[in-house]
Design a protein around this motif. Sequence first.
Motif, PDB file in Angstrom:
ATOM      1  N   ALA A 129      69.375  98.424  68.795  1.00 32.85           N
ATOM      2  CA  ALA A 129      68.551  98.954  69.890  1.00 32.85           C
ATOM      3  C   ALA A 129      67.720 100.113  69.350  1.00 32.85           C
ATOM      4  N   TYR A 130      66.537 100.267  69.929  1.00 29.84           N
ATOM      5  CA  TYR A 130      65.667 101.415  69.649  1.00 29.84           C
ATOM      6  C   TYR A 130      65.482 101.680  68.155  1.00 29.84           C
ATOM      7  N   GLY A 131      65.150 100.596  67.439  1.00 32.02           N
ATOM      8  CA  GLY A 131      64.782 100.743  66.032  1.00 32.02           C
ATOM      9  C   GLY A 131      65.946 100.870  65.062  1.00 32.02           C
ATOM     10  N   GLY A 162      71.158  89.601  59.658  1.00 28.30           N
ATOM     11  CA  GLY A 162      69.806  89.285  60.106  1.00 28.30           C
ATOM     12  C   GLY A 162      69.664  89.808  61.522  1.00 28.30           C
ATOM     13  N   TYR A 163      68.569  89.493  62.167  1.00 24.22           N
ATOM     14  CA  TYR A 163      68.354  89.945  63.546  1.00 24.22           C
ATOM     15  C   TYR A 163      69.400  89.303  64.459  1.00 24.22           C
ATOM     16  N   ARG A 164      70.308  90.114  64.997  1.00 22.20           N
ATOM     17  CA  ARG A 164      71.437  89.664  65.841  1.00 22.20           C
ATOM     18  C   ARG A 164      72.198  88.525  65.143  1.00 22.20           C
ATOM     19  N   ASP A 165      72.370  88.666  63.839  1.00 25.16           N
ATOM     20  CA  ASP A 165      72.927  87.562  63.077  1.00 25.16           C
ATOM     21  C   ASP A 165      73.695  88.067  61.857  1.00 25.16           C
ATOM     22  N   ALA A 194      61.048 106.756  66.410  1.00 27.96           N
ATOM     23  CA  ALA A 194      59.705 106.179  66.475  1.00 27.96           C
ATOM     24  C   ALA A 194      59.560 105.208  67.653  1.00 27.96           C
ATOM     25  N   TYR A 195      60.659 104.600  68.076  1.00 27.30           N
ATOM     26  CA  TYR A 195      60.605 103.577  69.126  1.00 27.30           C
ATOM     27  C   TYR A 195      60.024 104.179  70.408  1.00 27.30           C
ATOM     28  N   GLY A 196      58.967 103.547  70.906  1.00 27.91           N
ATOM     29  CA  GLY A 196      58.175 104.033  72.038  1.00 27.91           C
ATOM     30  C   GLY A 196      58.898 104.849  73.090  1.00 27.91           C
ATOM     31  N   LYS A 223      68.395 103.545  83.308  1.00 27.84           N
ATOM     32  CA  LYS A 223      67.250 103.268  84.178  1.00 27.84           C
ATOM     33  C   LYS A 223      66.901 101.784  84.178  1.00 27.84           C
ATOM     34  N   LYS A 224      66.978 101.173  82.990  1.00 28.08           N
ATOM     35  CA  LYS A 224      66.451  99.820  82.816  1.00 28.08           C
ATOM     36  C   LYS A 224      67.472  98.701  82.937  1.00 28.08           C
ATOM     37  N   LEU A 225      68.682  98.991  82.465  1.00 28.99           N
ATOM     38  CA  LEU A 225      69.643  97.883  82.368  1.00 28.99           C
ATOM     39  C   LEU A 225      70.682  97.972  83.483  1.00 28.99           C
ATOM     40  N   GLY A 235      73.656  91.747  79.106  1.00 30.83           N
ATOM     41  CA  GLY A 235      72.535  92.367  78.381  1.00 30.83           C
ATOM     42  C   GLY A 235      71.424  91.345  78.183  1.00 30.83           C
ATOM     43  N   SER A 236      70.682  91.491  77.103  1.00 28.03           N
ATOM     44  CA  SER A 236      69.598  90.529  76.837  1.00 28.03           C
ATOM     45  C   SER A 236      70.198  89.129  76.760  1.00 28.03           C
ATOM     46  N   PHE A 237      69.683  88.214  77.558  1.00 23.30           N
ATOM     47  CA  PHE A 237      70.247  86.862  77.528  1.00 23.30           C
ATOM     48  C   PHE A 237      69.662  86.051  76.376  1.00 23.30           C
ATOM     49  N   LYS A 239      67.161  85.958  72.634  1.00 24.50           N
ATOM     50  CA  LYS A 239      66.655  86.733  71.502  1.00 24.50           C
ATOM     51  C   LYS A 239      65.151  86.877  71.649  1.00 24.50           C
ATOM     52  N   ASN A 240      64.603  87.902  71.051  1.00 27.65           N
ATOM     53  CA  ASN A 240      63.149  87.990  70.989  1.00 27.65           C
ATOM     54  C   ASN A 240      62.673  86.939  69.992  1.00 27.65           C
ATOM     55  N   PRO A 241      61.766  86.038  70.413  1.00 31.65           N
ATOM     56  CA  PRO A 241      61.419  84.907  69.540  1.00 31.65           C
ATOM     57  C   PRO A 241      60.446  85.276  68.425  1.00 31.65           C
ATOM     58  N   ILE A 276      58.974  86.333  79.939  1.00 37.88           N
ATOM     59  CA  ILE A 276      59.575  85.901  81.216  1.00 37.88           C
ATOM     60  C   ILE A 276      58.835  86.586  82.374  1.00 37.88           C
ATOM     61  N   ASP A 277      58.532  87.851  82.151  1.00 34.85           N
ATOM     62  CA  ASP A 277      57.806  88.646  83.148  1.00 34.85           C
ATOM     63  C   ASP A 277      56.416  88.043  83.399  1.00 34.85           C
ATOM     64  N   LEU A 278      55.686  87.785  82.321  1.00 37.12           N
ATOM     65  CA  LEU A 278      54.326  87.235  82.458  1.00 37.12           C
ATOM     66  C   LEU A 278      54.333  85.826  83.052  1.00 37.12           C
ATOM     67  N   ASN A 294      64.192  95.028  86.785  1.00 35.65           N
ATOM     68  CA  ASN A 294      63.621  96.021  85.864  1.00 35.65           C
ATOM     69  C   ASN A 294      63.488  95.525  84.434  1.00 35.65           C
ATOM     70  N   GLN A 295      64.200  94.465  84.100  1.00 35.67           N
ATOM     71  CA  GLN A 295      64.172  93.958  82.723  1.00 35.67           C
ATOM     72  C   GLN A 295      64.451  92.459  82.810  1.00 35.67           C
ATOM     73  N   ALA A 296      63.367  91.682  82.687  1.00 39.45           N
ATOM     74  CA  ALA A 296      63.458  90.247  82.931  1.00 39.45           C
ATOM     75  C   ALA A 296      64.356  89.508  81.934  1.00 39.45           C
ATOM     76  N   LEU A 297      64.649  90.169  80.814  1.00 42.00           N
ATOM     77  CA  LEU A 297      65.458  89.529  79.770  1.00 42.00           C
ATOM     78  C   LEU A 297      66.949  89.485  80.132  1.00 42.00           C
ATOM     79  N   ALA A 331      69.081  81.435  73.242  1.00 42.35           N
ATOM     80  CA  ALA A 331      70.055  82.341  73.873  1.00 42.35           C
ATOM     81  C   ALA A 331      70.615  83.309  72.846  1.00 42.35           C
ATOM     82  N   GLU A 332      70.743  84.563  73.232  1.00 43.84           N
ATOM     83  CA  GLU A 332      71.429  85.542  72.386  1.00 43.84           C
ATOM     84  C   GLU A 332      72.908  85.539  72.756  1.00 43.84           C
ATOM     85  N   VAL A 333      73.155  85.284  74.022  1.00 48.61           N
ATOM     86  CA  VAL A 333      74.517  85.224  74.547  1.00 48.61           C
ATOM     87  C   VAL A 333      75.210  83.970  74.003  1.00 48.61           C
TER      88      VAL A 333
HETATM   89  N1  EPU Z   1      58.844  93.983  78.884  1.00 45.11           N
HETATM   90  C1  EPU Z   1      58.122  93.541  79.969  1.00 45.11           C
HETATM   91  N2  EPU Z   1      58.800  93.065  81.052  1.00 45.11           N
HETATM   92  C2  EPU Z   1      60.165  93.003  81.086  1.00 45.11           C
HETATM   93  C3  EPU Z   1      60.895  93.436  79.969  1.00 45.11           C
HETATM   94  C4  EPU Z   1      60.210  93.919  78.871  1.00 45.11           C
HETATM   95  O1  EPU Z   1      56.900  93.591  79.970  1.00 45.11           O
HETATM   96  O2  EPU Z   1      60.699  92.550  82.102  1.00 45.11           O
HETATM   97  C5  EPU Z   1      58.141  94.519  77.712  1.00 45.11           C
HETATM   98  C6  EPU Z   1      58.367  96.028  77.595  1.00 45.11           C
HETATM   99  O3  EPU Z   1      57.466  96.765  78.353  1.00 45.11           O
HETATM  100  C7  EPU Z   1      58.209  96.253  76.118  1.00 45.11           C
HETATM  101  C8  EPU Z   1      58.708  94.960  75.504  1.00 45.11           C
HETATM  102  O4  EPU Z   1      58.678  93.982  76.529  1.00 45.11           O
HETATM  103  O5  EPU Z   1      56.847  96.414  75.793  1.00 45.11           O
HETATM  104  C9  EPU Z   1      60.105  95.092  74.919  1.00 45.11           C
HETATM  105  O6  EPU Z   1      61.001  95.524  75.950  1.00 45.11           O
HETATM  106  P1  EPU Z   1      62.209  96.538  75.660  1.00 45.11           P
HETATM  107  O7  EPU Z   1      61.734  97.707  74.899  1.00 45.11           O
HETATM  108  O8  EPU Z   1      62.917  96.745  76.963  1.00 45.11           O
HETATM  109  O9  EPU Z   1      63.133  95.783  74.644  1.00 45.11           O
HETATM  110  P2  EPU Z   1      63.536  94.242  74.487  1.00 45.11           P
HETATM  111  O10 EPU Z   1      62.818  93.692  73.318  1.00 45.11           O
HETATM  112  O11 EPU Z   1      63.403  93.524  75.774  1.00 45.11           O
HETATM  113  C10 EPU Z   1      65.472  94.738  72.816  1.00 45.11           C
HETATM  114  C11 EPU Z   1      66.904  94.331  72.672  1.00 45.11           C
HETATM  115  C12 EPU Z   1      67.791  95.160  73.598  1.00 45.11           C
HETATM  116  C13 EPU Z   1      67.608  96.622  73.251  1.00 45.11           C
HETATM  117  C14 EPU Z   1      66.133  96.984  73.412  1.00 45.11           C
HETATM  118  C15 EPU Z   1      65.816  98.406  72.999  1.00 45.11           C
HETATM  119  C16 EPU Z   1      66.849  91.980  72.028  1.00 45.11           C
HETATM  120  C17 EPU Z   1      67.037  90.573  72.487  1.00 45.11           C
HETATM  121  N3  EPU Z   1      67.039  92.918  72.972  1.00 45.11           N
HETATM  122  O12 EPU Z   1      65.077  94.384  74.144  1.00 45.11           O
HETATM  123  O13 EPU Z   1      69.138  94.808  73.321  1.00 45.11           O
HETATM  124  O14 EPU Z   1      68.395  97.454  74.085  1.00 45.11           O
HETATM  125  O15 EPU Z   1      65.326  96.126  72.566  1.00 45.11           O
HETATM  126  O16 EPU Z   1      65.824  98.508  71.612  1.00 45.11           O
HETATM  127  O17 EPU Z   1      66.556  92.215  70.863  1.00 45.11           O
HETATM  128  C18 EPU Z   1      70.906  93.355  73.978  1.00 45.11           C
HETATM  129  O18 EPU Z   1      70.837  92.863  72.851  1.00 45.11           O
HETATM  130  O19 EPU Z   1      71.739  92.944  74.846  1.00 45.11           O
HETATM  131  C19 EPU Z   1      69.971  94.413  74.360  1.00 45.11           C
HETATM  132  C20 EPU Z   1      69.952  94.935  75.587  1.00 45.11           C
END
Ligand code: EPU
Length: 336
Positions: A129-131, A162-165, A194-196, A223-225, A235-237, A239-241, A276-278, A294-297, A331-333
């Motif tokens: 998380a967060y870099g 690797g990434y979640r691996d 550095a993470y936004g 706030k978000k989760l 948590g994130s269901f 992986k980021n593709p 997912i949001d878009l 608050n967090q579509a993932l 799926a990450e889960v």
């Molecule tokens: N975003 C949207 N809409 C949403 C969700 C996200 O537009 O509904 C945008 C955000 O604005 C941002 C980008 O997508 O520009 C990324 O979102 P965020 O920073 O919340 O992080 P993420 O990529 O969705 C990853 C990890 C999280 C970790 C956060 C913070 C994965 C799958 N998930 O989420 O890990 O907390 O970064 O570093 O890599 C977890 O693994 O269970 C988990 C919560």
Amino acid sequence: MTAISNYSLKSYTTFQTDYSAKSFFACKSENHLISFLEKKENKHTRIFVLGGGSNILFTQNFEGLIINMQNTSIEIIDENDDFAYIKADAGVVWDNFVEFCVNRNFYGVENLSLIPGTVGATPVQNIGAYGVEAKDVIYEVNTVEIDSAKTKIFSNYDCKFGYRDSIFKNEYKNKYVVSSVVFKLSKLEKFNIAYGNIKAELENFENINVQNIRQAVVNIREKKLPNTDELPNAGSFFKNPIISKSLYEELLIKYPTLVSYPISENAVKAAAGQLIDLAGLKGLRKNNVGTHENQALVIVKYAETKGSEIHYFSKFIQQEVYSKFGIQLEAEVIIL
Ligand code: EPU
């Protein structure tokens, strides 16, 4: 030293789905694990090591043996002017370990504050998380091989992170049980901000130190989760593709806000939550399952429902994202 039969798993996963395990072994130490695995009657064809259950979705009863590590000590095993080597048992709650380190001004895990789960899962999943990722601070991993009941130490390199691996999700899947992890943390001030949204959140604090970074991360996450006690989730269901740069550039024309993280010359990582949001699916609810507002993932369970229903909903999200962007979410889960 025996396993319990027909054991309810409901309180062992953050999705709190109501299934049971044919056998369940609550393990108190590495030696306890070795003695258990040495016994012939404890050889099972199907074994799963369950940590904090924060990244698992059971969709049916588990017809095998669940090993749950419940050893909980944390010990500084070596230190010099620059580094501290800390051994944490697999059963330690991850955030308790982070707190232990932050309280002693050891640097490296503060960005990983409040990630649910236990220490034993950190090398398997390479949590991040967060870099920051677990691989940045893992020195070595102590394990017991299930078949032989012999101990084996994996260096950071051996883990093939690797990434979640890691190797524990691939060629050594269900072959080794992590008994403890040795982390190497810096004693010299070293931040990763550095993470936004960390930078932005830190503006609310007077100065930047390891305790404030931890607090900033806690604030962002809270706030978000969604809290798993209020809205069960894992948590994130997805992986980021990772997608090709050309697809990304093509999509950017239609979706100019599309986020990406560089991966290589030809590939980028997109944000699954944003996709997912878009796709208009943020906050969508079908019966008792939905994406979080608050967090579509994050897929949440609003009320009692079957794991299979959650799985079905996740497939619907995958289909919708695929038809809109041509991107297959994975799926990450872990789904069992
Ligand atoms: N975003 C949207 N809409 C949403 C969700 C996200 O537009 O509904 C945008 C955000 O604005 C941002 C980008 O997508 O520009 C990324 O979102 P965020 O920073 O919340 O992080 P993420 O990529 O969705 C990853 C990890 C999280 C970790 C956060 C913070 C994965 C799958 N998930 O989420 O890990 O907390 O970064 O570093 O890599 C977890 O693994 O269970 C988990 C919560």
